[in-house]
Design an enzyme around this catalytic site. Sequence first.
Site, mmCIF file in Angstrom:
data_model
loop_
_atom_site.group_PDB
_atom_site.id
_atom_site.type_symbol
_atom_site.label_atom_id
_atom_site.label_comp_id
_atom_site.label_asym_id
_atom_site.label_seq_id
_atom_site.Cartn_x
_atom_site.Cartn_y
_atom_site.Cartn_z
ATOM 1 N N THR A 21 0.813 -1.215 0.000
ATOM 2 C CA THR A 21 0.000 0.000 0.000
ATOM 3 C C THR A 21 0.846 1.264 0.000
ATOM 4 O OG1 THR A 21 -1.655 -1.234 1.263
ATOM 5 C CG2 THR A 21 -1.974 1.135 1.060
ATOM 6 N N GLY A 22 1.730 1.383 0.974
ATOM 7 C CA GLY A 22 2.599 2.565 1.025
ATOM 8 C C GLY A 22 1.819 3.856 1.145
ATOM 9 N N ARG A 60 -6.607 5.874 6.053
ATOM 10 C CA ARG A 60 -6.758 4.708 6.929
ATOM 11 C C ARG A 60 -6.294 4.986 8.353
ATOM 12 N NH1 ARG A 60 -2.649 3.996 3.183
ATOM 13 N NH2 ARG A 60 -0.673 3.022 3.831
ATOM 14 N N GLU A 87 3.101 5.930 5.967
ATOM 15 C CA GLU A 87 3.717 4.624 5.781
ATOM 16 C C GLU A 87 4.971 4.750 4.920
ATOM 17 O OE1 GLU A 87 4.738 1.890 6.521
ATOM 18 O OE2 GLU A 87 3.077 0.479 6.297
ATOM 19 N N HIS A 89 7.137 4.399 1.751
ATOM 20 C CA HIS A 89 6.754 4.419 0.341
ATOM 21 C C HIS A 89 7.343 3.188 -0.345
ATOM 22 C CE1 HIS A 89 6.023 5.669 -3.725
ATOM 23 N NE2 HIS A 89 5.462 6.796 -3.323
ATOM 24 N N TYR A 90 6.476 2.396 -0.984
ATOM 25 C CA TYR A 90 6.911 1.138 -1.582
ATOM 26 C C TYR A 90 7.223 1.249 -3.073
ATOM 27 C CZ TYR A 90 6.196 -1.777 2.516
ATOM 28 O OH TYR A 90 6.308 -2.358 3.762
ATOM 29 N N LYS A 98 1.327 -9.085 -2.419
ATOM 30 C CA LYS A 98 2.594 -9.475 -1.801
ATOM 31 C C LYS A 98 2.966 -10.926 -2.101
ATOM 32 C CE LYS A 98 2.038 -6.146 1.963
ATOM 33 N NZ LYS A 98 1.806 -5.959 3.413
ATOM 34 N N ARG A 114 10.404 -5.472 1.835
ATOM 35 C CA ARG A 114 9.455 -5.143 2.897
ATOM 36 C C ARG A 114 10.156 -4.693 4.167
ATOM 37 N NH1 ARG A 114 6.268 -9.422 5.102
ATOM 38 N NH2 ARG A 114 4.861 -7.825 5.895
ATOM 39 N N HIS A 182 1.245 3.982 10.933
ATOM 40 C CA HIS A 182 1.394 2.851 10.022
ATOM 41 C C HIS A 182 2.491 1.903 10.488
ATOM 42 C CE1 HIS A 182 -1.078 5.121 7.088
ATOM 43 N NE2 HIS A 182 -0.516 6.146 7.701
#
Length: 248
Positions: A21-22, A60, A87, A89-90, A98, A114, A182
């Site tokens: 999500t990031g 969220r 959160e 950042h992905y 995943k 992760r 997060h």
Amino acid sequence: MKKLVLIRHGQSTWNKENRFTGWTDVNLSEQGVEEARKAGKLMKSEGFKFKIAYTSYLTRAIKTLWLVLEEMDMMYIPEKKSWRLNEKHYGELQGLNKSETAAKYGDEQVLLWRRSFDIPPIELNENDPRSPRLDPRFADVDPKDLPMTESLKDVIDRMIPYWISDIKPSLQEHAEILVAAHGNSLRALVMHLKNMSREEILEFNIPTGVPYVFEFDDQMNLLKDYFIGDPEEIKKLMEQVANQGKSK
């Protein structure tokens, strides 16, 4: 005595779908709403009296905070939002499942993306529609501070200065404060507060919607930390978080 309560947002719709999500702004799932309400009831029963709360710019976490405070009859307290509580950042992984990603690249590589300390996922292109530089909620943030991907080290570098400049002084003033954020922004703070090693934080998991309490003396020395709730249930929830990035 000072009490800092951390709570990872309740399950999101993308948590439910096991997606990275990031910084993507998704809402709480029905389960996530219930987790937040349960946490609020639990903290009310424990007698917490928050004077101020902190959260990120992401829905969220904000919704979790609101639901918790509603259950505690504390929606009147001031809340402060900061992108520094967002959160991790992905990058290019945002939106991907995943388990499917682990099946493609291997469990070890996905675990690195992760949870490694300083290896970020593949970064977004600057013109990618997912770029935070195109998101109006970050319009007041210096573009150079907005990430296209992050490692945990990067999250620590943006999170700990905010702890030092804002959250810690607030705790010294108010005795009890709440932070709804997060998994990785909270892990960054936990690593700092508990002086954890890179190896220890790699294995540390924070379940959604479970209050995590840090108690300090008046000189801000950490006395103890603990989750509120049934220990066996919390253990299972932590194991579920650990297994999210594994291939089926």
